[in-house]
Scaffold this motif. Sequence first.
Motif, PDB file in Angstrom:
ATOM      1  N   UNK A  61      36.018 -40.379 -29.176  1.00 25.32           N
ATOM      2  CA  UNK A  61      35.649 -39.659 -27.963  1.00 25.32           C
ATOM      3  C   UNK A  61      36.875 -39.028 -27.300  1.00 25.32           C
ATOM      4  N   UNK A  62      36.698 -37.829 -26.782  1.00 26.85           N
ATOM      5  CA  UNK A  62      37.788 -37.068 -26.176  1.00 26.85           C
ATOM      6  C   UNK A  62      38.416 -37.824 -25.010  1.00 26.85           C
ATOM      7  N   UNK A  63      37.591 -38.472 -24.212  1.00 24.84           N
ATOM      8  CA  UNK A  63      38.089 -39.134 -23.009  1.00 24.84           C
ATOM      9  C   UNK A  63      38.446 -40.609 -23.229  1.00 24.84           C
ATOM     10  N   UNK A  84      32.843 -33.415  -9.627  1.00 23.73           N
ATOM     11  CA  UNK A  84      33.994 -33.974  -8.907  1.00 23.73           C
ATOM     12  C   UNK A  84      34.915 -34.748  -9.859  1.00 23.73           C
ATOM     13  N   UNK A  85      34.322 -35.456 -10.795  1.00 24.88           N
ATOM     14  CA  UNK A  85      35.132 -36.174 -11.784  1.00 24.88           C
ATOM     15  C   UNK A  85      35.929 -35.171 -12.610  1.00 24.88           C
ATOM     16  N   UNK A  86      35.263 -34.087 -13.026  1.00 24.15           N
ATOM     17  CA  UNK A  86      35.953 -33.064 -13.816  1.00 24.15           C
ATOM     18  C   UNK A  86      37.103 -32.457 -13.026  1.00 24.15           C
ATOM     19  N   UNK A 100      28.827 -32.803 -19.973  1.00 21.88           N
ATOM     20  CA  UNK A 100      28.167 -33.778 -20.837  1.00 21.88           C
ATOM     21  C   UNK A 100      29.176 -34.714 -21.500  1.00 21.88           C
ATOM     22  N   UNK A 101      30.396 -34.232 -21.706  1.00 25.14           N
ATOM     23  CA  UNK A 101      31.450 -35.083 -22.275  1.00 25.14           C
ATOM     24  C   UNK A 101      31.734 -36.247 -21.337  1.00 25.14           C
ATOM     25  N   UNK A 107      28.312 -43.193 -19.707  1.00 19.37           N
ATOM     26  CA  UNK A 107      27.212 -44.004 -20.244  1.00 19.37           C
ATOM     27  C   UNK A 107      27.728 -45.047 -21.225  1.00 19.37           C
ATOM     28  N   UNK A 108      28.674 -44.633 -22.083  1.00 22.34           N
ATOM     29  CA  UNK A 108      29.239 -45.560 -23.058  1.00 22.34           C
ATOM     30  C   UNK A 108      29.962 -46.706 -22.359  1.00 22.34           C
TER      31      UNK A 108
END
Length: 127
Positions: A61-63, A84-86, A100-101, A107-108
């Motif tokens: 995952x990217x993050x 806001x998170x972005x 969505x990322x 969620x994970x």
Amino acid sequence: MTTPLSQDLRRRIARAVEKGSSIRQAAARYEVSPAAAVKLMQRVRRTGSLAPDRVGGHRRPVLEPHEDLLRSLVAAKSGITLAEIRAELKARGIVVAALSTILLTLRRLGLRHKKRQSGRPSRTGRM
């Protein structure tokens, strides 16, 4: 997704090229795309092997390296939105193209967030 060429077909193409045929002529003769034959011969020249490379695999995952940061952002502000998170990530030099990322990472991690900013009407027009 396409499947790799069979070992037999790989051998035939390589043998034809070794005997003096051009890669494109060998591709036409064995009814494969020129790109597939070119890639096959590049691989043979690079590795000496006719075997196909691995297909597919798991992308991290990217993050994933920023999971602790995401946890702290969500914990610091209970009603934080994905936008806001972005924005917070961008301020820290972490560019995320799709919301969505972020959603999938949250969620994970089992974290919750607010769906939309307060004061903004929903699609039905109600608040």
